[in-house]
Enzyme design. Structure first.
Site, short mmCIF file in Angstrom:
data_model
loop_
_atom_site.label_atom_id
_atom_site.label_comp_id
_atom_site.label_asym_id
_atom_site.label_seq_id
_atom_site.Cartn_x
_atom_site.Cartn_y
_atom_site.Cartn_z
N ASN A 61 0.85 -1.19 0.00
CA ASN A 61 0.00 0.00 0.00
C ASN A 61 0.89 1.25 0.00
OD1 ASN A 61 -1.39 2.31 1.12
ND2 ASN A 61 -3.10 0.95 1.54
N HIS A 74 -4.11 -5.10 7.18
CA HIS A 74 -4.38 -4.02 8.13
C HIS A 74 -3.54 -4.21 9.41
CE1 HIS A 74 -6.05 -0.72 10.25
NE2 HIS A 74 -6.90 -0.46 9.29
N THR A 98 -8.79 2.81 7.75
CA THR A 98 -9.98 1.96 7.67
C THR A 98 -10.21 1.32 9.04
OG1 THR A 98 -9.25 1.48 5.43
CG2 THR A 98 -11.09 0.18 6.27
N HIS A 143 0.91 6.29 1.66
CA HIS A 143 1.68 7.28 2.43
C HIS A 143 2.83 7.91 1.65
CE1 HIS A 143 -1.02 6.78 5.61
NE2 HIS A 143 -0.73 5.51 5.80
N GLU A 191 -10.75 -10.07 1.59
CA GLU A 191 -9.58 -9.65 2.34
C GLU A 191 -9.98 -9.64 3.81
OE1 GLU A 191 -7.41 -6.13 1.12
OE2 GLU A 191 -6.50 -5.95 3.11
N GLU A 197 -8.53 0.39 -3.44
CA GLU A 197 -9.48 0.33 -2.32
C GLU A 197 -10.44 1.50 -2.45
OE1 GLU A 197 -7.30 0.55 1.31
OE2 GLU A 197 -6.35 -1.38 1.02
N HIS A 257 -5.70 3.61 -1.81
CA HIS A 257 -7.06 3.92 -1.34
C HIS A 257 -7.38 5.34 -1.79
CE1 HIS A 257 -10.07 3.81 2.29
NE2 HIS A 257 -10.63 4.26 1.18
N ARG A 309 -9.56 8.03 -1.36
CA ARG A 309 -10.58 8.42 -0.38
C ARG A 309 -11.41 9.59 -0.87
NH1 ARG A 309 -10.71 7.10 4.91
NH2 ARG A 309 -9.27 5.46 5.53
N ARG A 353 -7.21 12.75 0.78
CA ARG A 353 -6.12 13.20 1.67
C ARG A 353 -4.75 12.73 1.20
NH1 ARG A 353 -7.34 9.37 6.88
NH2 ARG A 353 -9.44 10.17 6.62
N1 PXP Z 1 -5.99 -3.54 3.55
C1 PXP Z 1 -6.99 -2.63 3.64
C2 PXP Z 1 -8.34 -3.01 3.15
C3 PXP Z 1 -6.76 -1.34 4.16
O1 PXP Z 1 -7.76 -0.47 4.23
C4 PXP Z 1 -5.45 -1.01 4.57
C5 PXP Z 1 -5.17 0.38 5.08
O2 PXP Z 1 -5.32 1.29 4.05
C6 PXP Z 1 -4.44 -1.98 4.44
C7 PXP Z 1 -4.75 -3.24 3.96
C8 PXP Z 1 -3.03 -1.70 4.83
O3 PXP Z 1 -2.99 -1.46 6.20
P1 PXP Z 1 -1.65 -0.95 6.87
O4 PXP Z 1 -1.32 0.37 6.27
O5 PXP Z 1 -2.01 -0.87 8.33
O6 PXP Z 1 -0.60 -1.98 6.59
#
Ligand code: PXP
Length: 239
Positions: free
Chosen positions: A8, A193, A102, A11, A153, A71, A44, A46, A50
């Protein structure tokens, strides 16, 4: 079978947005992750924009379409964008204004399922693979199958935030049962997550698990060792 990794990169965009310029570039980060063996680039988009912007989705799908795992909330606006840019796959997630990240799996009840089902159907008609972010509960996984999802997921938020070892083991057991059930139903099983370098191995070792989506811990590690090293270290942990 090799466990897949989705990185992901939200960031990277958070950092870019902090100064409003062109970099650091999510596309360059995504290309580096793919070159290092990440199967999916998770973003993601959003409602509040952001971090990831529509232009990131455009560029990423232009260059890395099959790797892009978008996402999104189950809204008309987001469905239209998914259909416009056609990422390889979409994960429908719950999204609430003001949340830091999330906050858990989708509400898979009679009130919420019809809308999710409508979005799943539309995306699938466009050839997009659809994942649903769900809590590790048998009823939610069965509901995902019933409404046509390709992937579940499993949300590992509670696992990653467990306060005691007993609690952690109990949630790991739920994840284990859910993973096996998902596969028995013919679904692909992913998890994500809050997974990090310390807690990831037990989830990686679960029977039936096929892919882990990880963001924050990889980006945090990248601050100190660089993105390529951070991705490689995570790959090593899960293989
Ligand atoms: N999977 C989903 C569905 C998420 O919403 C997120 C956070 O955006 C992640 C995975 C990744 O989570 P993390 O950034 O805590 O590793």
């Amino acid at each position: 079978m090799k466990l897949e990794l989705g990185v992901n990169i939200d960031h990277i965009a958070t950092l870019r947005q902090a100064r409003g310029g062109a970099g650091p570039s999510p596309l360059k980060a995504a290309q580096a992750c793919v070159n290092l063996g990440a199967e999916y680039i998770v973003i993601h988009l959003r409602r509040d924009r952001r971090h990831i912007q529509e232009n990131d989705l455009r560029l990423l799908t232009k260059h890395l379409r099959k790797h892009v795992h978008l996402e999104m909330a189950a809204t008309q606006e987001m469905s239209d964008l998914a259909v416009k840019y056609k990422p390889g796959s979409v994960c429908i997630v719950p999204e609430y204004p003001g949340e830091l990240t999330t906050s858990g799996g989708l509400k898979m009840d009679d009130k919420h399922l019809p809308l999710i089902q409508k979005v799943v159907k539309r995306l699938k008609e466009e050839g997009i693979k659809v994942s649903l972010f769900v809590d590790p509960k048998a009823n939610d996984i069965r509901a995902a199958k019933r409404i046509g999802a390709d992937i579940v997921e499993l949300c590992t938020k509670d696992y990653s935030e467990a306060k005691t070892e007993k609690q952690r083991q109990a949630i790991l057991e739920e994840l284990s049962v859910s993973s096996i059930l998902g596969r028995e139903l013919g679904l692909e099983v992913h998890s994500g997550h809050g997974l990090d370098y310390e807690n990831v191995e037990d989830v990686a070792n679960l029977s039936g698990m096929q892919c882990l989506n990880i963001g924050f811990s990889i980006m945090s590690r990248a601050v100190f060792v660089g993105l390529p090293q951070a991705v490689l270290e995570m790959r090593q942990k899960i293989s």
